[in-house]
Write an enzyme that holds these catalytic residues in place. Structure first.
Site, short mmCIF file in Angstrom:
data_model
loop_
_atom_site.label_atom_id
_atom_site.label_comp_id
_atom_site.label_asym_id
_atom_site.label_seq_id
_atom_site.Cartn_x
_atom_site.Cartn_y
_atom_site.Cartn_z
N GLU A 1 50.12 44.21 39.76
CA GLU A 1 48.94 44.09 38.88
C GLU A 1 47.90 43.26 39.64
OE1 GLU A 1 48.19 40.90 37.52
OE2 GLU A 1 46.35 41.77 36.68
N PHE A 2 46.61 43.44 39.31
CA PHE A 2 45.52 42.86 40.11
C PHE A 2 45.62 41.34 40.23
CE2 PHE A 2 41.42 42.64 42.04
CZ PHE A 2 40.79 41.53 41.50
N ASN A 3 45.74 40.60 39.13
CA ASN A 3 45.72 39.14 39.20
C ASN A 3 46.87 38.62 40.06
OD1 ASN A 3 43.46 38.92 37.56
ND2 ASN A 3 44.66 38.68 35.68
N ASN B 1 37.83 39.23 39.78
CA ASN B 1 37.18 40.54 39.56
C ASN B 1 35.97 40.71 40.47
OD1 ASN B 1 38.71 41.84 37.49
ND2 ASN B 1 37.93 40.34 36.03
N ASN C 1 48.57 48.02 38.68
CA ASN C 1 47.29 48.72 38.48
C ASN C 1 46.36 48.54 39.68
OD1 ASN C 1 46.57 46.07 38.18
ND2 ASN C 1 45.45 46.34 36.26
N THR D 1 43.38 33.92 32.94
CA THR D 1 43.19 35.38 32.79
C THR D 1 42.66 36.01 34.08
OG1 THR D 1 40.93 35.10 31.95
CG2 THR D 1 42.72 35.15 30.32
N ASP E 1 36.99 41.94 30.10
CA ASP E 1 38.04 41.51 29.17
C ASP E 1 38.16 40.00 29.10
OD1 ASP E 1 38.89 41.86 31.84
OD2 ASP E 1 40.98 42.04 31.27
N ASP E 2 37.80 39.31 30.19
CA ASP E 2 37.78 37.84 30.16
C ASP E 2 36.78 37.34 29.11
OD1 ASP E 2 38.21 38.82 33.08
OD2 ASP E 2 39.12 36.83 33.06
N HIS F 1 42.81 43.67 28.51
CA HIS F 1 43.96 42.85 28.90
C HIS F 1 43.89 41.39 28.42
CE1 HIS F 1 44.91 46.10 31.76
NE2 HIS F 1 43.64 46.07 32.13
N ASP F 2 42.85 40.67 28.78
CA ASP F 2 42.88 39.21 28.74
C ASP F 2 43.00 38.57 27.35
OD1 ASP F 2 40.64 39.02 31.59
OD2 ASP F 2 42.82 39.09 31.49
N ASP G 1 38.12 34.96 35.24
CA ASP G 1 37.30 35.62 36.26
C ASP G 1 36.45 36.73 35.63
OD1 ASP G 1 39.46 38.14 37.80
OD2 ASP G 1 39.45 37.37 35.73
#
Ligand code: RIB
Ligand code: CA
Length: 310
Positions: free
Chosen positions: A164-166, A39, A158, A124, A14-15, A239-240, A10
């Site tokens: 966490e978002f995902n 995102n 986060n 991711t 970072d993706d 992150h990803d 997404d």
């Protein structure tokens, strides 16, 4: 022999680096890219994935759009970190990489069927597309080498205090994938918060002097500024690509076999990933969870892979 991988993403700053690490690393063979709403809405994440590959000169890798929203919940997005278009910072070029007419599920199914060996799926973003594939095409599960997912956390969240978002965006999809029995590795915030874009990392990438690296440096500028404003983290956590490193360079990420459960019902805790590292619940282990990162080795791998791109 390179591992065939599909990146489901997404983009998101970072993706983009996850895509570049997968495309540039000799241990991996990026065979397909699929996108999901996360995102930012799907139209942006899909265009951004095409832009990421276009900038890096990656050709011959099909990109297909997947789910615009989670399995059952409304989509939540993260413009507050990634900007309105999902790749705040650089001026975005028109992508030269075309949009594949297939859906994400169709592209993943075709890639799994066409591959002479099992294919790894690295997700991711919210894991909706992978859940749909496993729900609608269960006969293909045996063709998946493993699923590695950036998301969740062994500690705090986060996007909410516990999620966490995902994981928060589509916890039902995560629960379905974890229960599927396909080998599953969670790469959570507890480890990705070690992948900090420090001034040294920014110099390491900028010094490559390529078009891809220059674009990445501009992504870093925006990403770090927003992480500073929102989280007080001027060295933004990238992150990803850590999820990609699990397969590209296994010695770089320490993983542990443990029990993972997903909170679906909590009013304040929906999307929380309950990781029973100490075996308190006595339940059967069902996942691998990242617990450590060799930071210098990780960034060396990212820089070397970006250097191999345009
Ligand atoms: O919580 C971080 C994750 O959510 C990353 O994958 C980021 O790109 C967003 O998707
Ligand atoms: Ca992401």
């Amino acid at each position: 022999m390179p591992i065939p991988v599909i990146i489901d993403c997404d983009p998101g700053h970072d993706d983009v680096f996850a895509l570049w690490l997968a495309a540039g690393h000799p241990a991996l063979d990026l065979v397909a890219v699929t996108t999901v709403g996360g995102n930012v809405p799907l139209e942006h994440t899909t265009r951004n994935a095409r832009i990421a590959l276009s900038v890096a000169g990656v050709t011959g890798v099909p990109v297909a759009a997947g789910a615009a929203r989670p399995l059952v919940r409304p989509l939540q997005t993260a413009e507050w970190i990634h900007g309105e278009n999902g790749l705040g910072g650089p001026e975005l070029p028109e992508p030269t990489v075309p949009l594949d007419p297939r859906s994400a599920t169709e592209l993943i199914a075709d890639a799994l069927t066409a591959s002479a060996e099992p294919v790894a799926i690295i997700a991711t973003g919210p894991i909706t597309n992978v859940a749909i594939l496993l729900r609608d095409r269960p006969e293909l599960a045996g063709r998946i080498r493993e699923i590695v997912w950036m998301g969740g956390s062994t500690e705090r969240g986060n996007a909410t205090p516990y999620a966490e978002f995902n994981a928060l965006v589509d916890p039902e999809a995560l629960d379905l994938v974890v229960r599927s029995g396909v080998r599953f590795t969670m790469v959570g915030l507890n480890v990705t918060h070690l992948a900090l874009v420090t001034s040294g990392v920014r110099e390491q990438i900028a010094s490559l002097g390529t078009a891809t690296a220059d674009f990445g440096a501009e992504l870093f500028d925006f990403f770090c500024r927003m992480n500073d404003e929102v989280f007080g983290m001027p060295d933004g956590p990238l992150h990803d690509p850590v999820a990609v490193a699990v397969l590209a360079d296994p010695g770089c990420v320490e993983v542990r076999r443990t029990r993972l459960d997903v909170e679906l019902l909590g009013i304040e805790t929906a999307g929380a990933t309950s990781v029973d590292l100490d075996g308190m619940l006595g339940r059967e282990p069902n996942a691998w969870v990242a617990v450590g990162l060799d930071v210098d080795r990780f960034w060396a791998g990212v820089a070397a892979s970006v250097a191999r791109l345009a």
